[in-house]
Design a protein around this motif. Structure first.
Motif, PDB file in Angstrom:
ATOM      1  N   GLY A  76       0.787  -1.233   0.000  1.00  0.00           N
ATOM      2  CA  GLY A  76       0.000   0.000   0.000  1.00  0.00           C
ATOM      3  C   GLY A  76       0.814   1.276   0.000  1.00  0.00           C
ATOM      4  N   LEU A 127     -10.754  -4.373  -1.345  1.00  0.00           N
ATOM      5  CA  LEU A 127      -9.833  -3.936  -0.302  1.00  0.00           C
ATOM      6  C   LEU A 127     -10.465  -3.998   1.085  1.00  0.00           C
ATOM      7  CD1 LEU A 127      -8.236  -0.977  -2.252  1.00  0.00           C
ATOM      8  CD2 LEU A 127      -6.979  -2.924  -1.334  1.00  0.00           C
ATOM      9  N   GLY A 164      -2.187  -1.272  -3.759  1.00  0.00           N
ATOM     10  CA  GLY A 164      -2.741  -2.448  -3.100  1.00  0.00           C
ATOM     11  C   GLY A 164      -2.214  -3.764  -3.621  1.00  0.00           C
ATOM     12  N   SER A 190      -0.726  -6.037  -1.011  1.00  0.00           N
ATOM     13  CA  SER A 190      -1.739  -6.676  -0.169  1.00  0.00           C
ATOM     14  C   SER A 190      -2.362  -7.866  -0.886  1.00  0.00           C
ATOM     15  CB  SER A 190      -2.824  -5.666   0.202  1.00  0.00           C
ATOM     16  OG  SER A 190      -2.274  -4.555   0.883  1.00  0.00           O
ATOM     17  N   SER A 242      -5.233  -1.078   3.836  1.00  0.00           N
ATOM     18  CA  SER A 242      -6.283  -1.519   2.909  1.00  0.00           C
ATOM     19  C   SER A 242      -7.539  -0.666   3.071  1.00  0.00           C
ATOM     20  CB  SER A 242      -6.621  -2.997   3.149  1.00  0.00           C
ATOM     21  OG  SER A 242      -5.520  -3.817   2.871  1.00  0.00           O
ATOM     22  N   LEU A 263      -6.841   2.887   1.639  1.00  0.00           N
ATOM     23  CA  LEU A 263      -6.851   2.889   0.179  1.00  0.00           C
ATOM     24  C   LEU A 263      -8.276   2.778  -0.351  1.00  0.00           C
ATOM     25  CD1 LEU A 263      -5.408   2.920  -2.485  1.00  0.00           C
ATOM     26  CD2 LEU A 263      -4.908   0.491  -2.241  1.00  0.00           C
TER      27      LEU A 263
END
Length: 252
Positions: free
Chosen positions: A28, A111, A156, A159, A240, A243
């Motif tokens: 991120g 997300l 992202g 992640s 997360s 974002l």
């Protein structure tokens, strides 16, 4: 060529350090650097390209740092990294062709689901679990999908790599984080190769931010290696969620 002041260079270097720290632990980092580049007045395509330049430094540093601590064998990842790099280059090459706006609509939901998974699922720690797919299958399914996304949009991606390692490869949280970085580096590098042809990255700025990323990523990887899931999980949930909220804000 944009005329960026020394003060702006310094501010963007601080953004690079912060992003390197966050990204080395939970992914991120683009949440910090890409908006910072665009707020500095850099056009979107050039900002995306410059973001890839500095991102390569942070991902490489994190990968080396985790490997030095015995958490990942980088030599065993070269095939997966090659797949990620090619997928990242393809995603970046098609960024002006594919309907990325539609993908942005579903990204916040994905997300938030990732944040909820790591926040609410019991027993997620640094212990390995049942492997659900073979290594070769993982390399030709999850890796190119996330790599393609990294080249196409980017924020992202770390992640997404991580949740794939946890849910499909059965890795513990710290081991998943360590294995994410080499692939993140490769898909960043592939995306940069494609963007360099059309996006005209600001190389000097990217290198300055990249140097700051190195410091931030080294510090983040050191802390994550010591503390493990107790640090990684809450930071992953926070990044997360942040974002997702940023993407929702852009749609309003």
């Amino acid at each position: 060529m944009l005329d960026l002041s020394l003060e702006l260079f310094a501010i963007l270097a601080v953004a690079g350090f912060s992003a390197g720290f966050i990204d080395s632990i939970a992914g991120g980092g683009g949440l910090i650097t890409l908006p910072a580049l665009m707020l500095a007045g850099i056009p979107p395509a050039q900002a995306l390209a410059t973001n890839k330049v500095q991102g390569v430094f942070g991902a490489a540093t994190a990968a080396i740092s985790y490997a030095a601590r015995g958490l990942v064998d980088l030599r065993s990842q070269w095939r997966s990294a090659l797949v990620a790099g090619l997928a990242g280059a393809l995603g970046a090459a098609l960024v002006s062709v594919l309907p990325t706006d539609r993908l942005r609509l579903v990204l916040p939901v994905i997300l938030i689901a990732i944040a909820a998974f790591f926040a609410l699922k019991p027993g997620l720690d640094d212990r390995d679990r049942v492997q659900r797919v073979a290594g070769a299958t993982f390399a030709v399914t999850a890796v190119p999908l996330v790599g393609f996304y990294d080249g196409l949009l980017g924020p992202g991606a770390g992640s997404f790599y991580m949740i794939a390692f946890v849910t499909l490869a059965g890795y513990g949280v710290l081991k998943a984080t360590a294995h994410t970085k080499m692939l993140n580096f490769a898909s960043n590098l592939g995306g940069l190769a494609a963007f360099a042809l059309v996006g005209q990255p600001l190389w000097l700025l990217g290198i300055v931010m990249g140097a700051a990323q190195i410091a931030g990523a080294a510090l983040g990887a050191r802390l994550a290696s010591r503390i493990g899931a107790r640090l990684i999980k809450p930071l992953l949930v926070a990044t997360s969620t942040a974002l997702a909220l940023r993407l929702i804000w852009q749609m309003i």
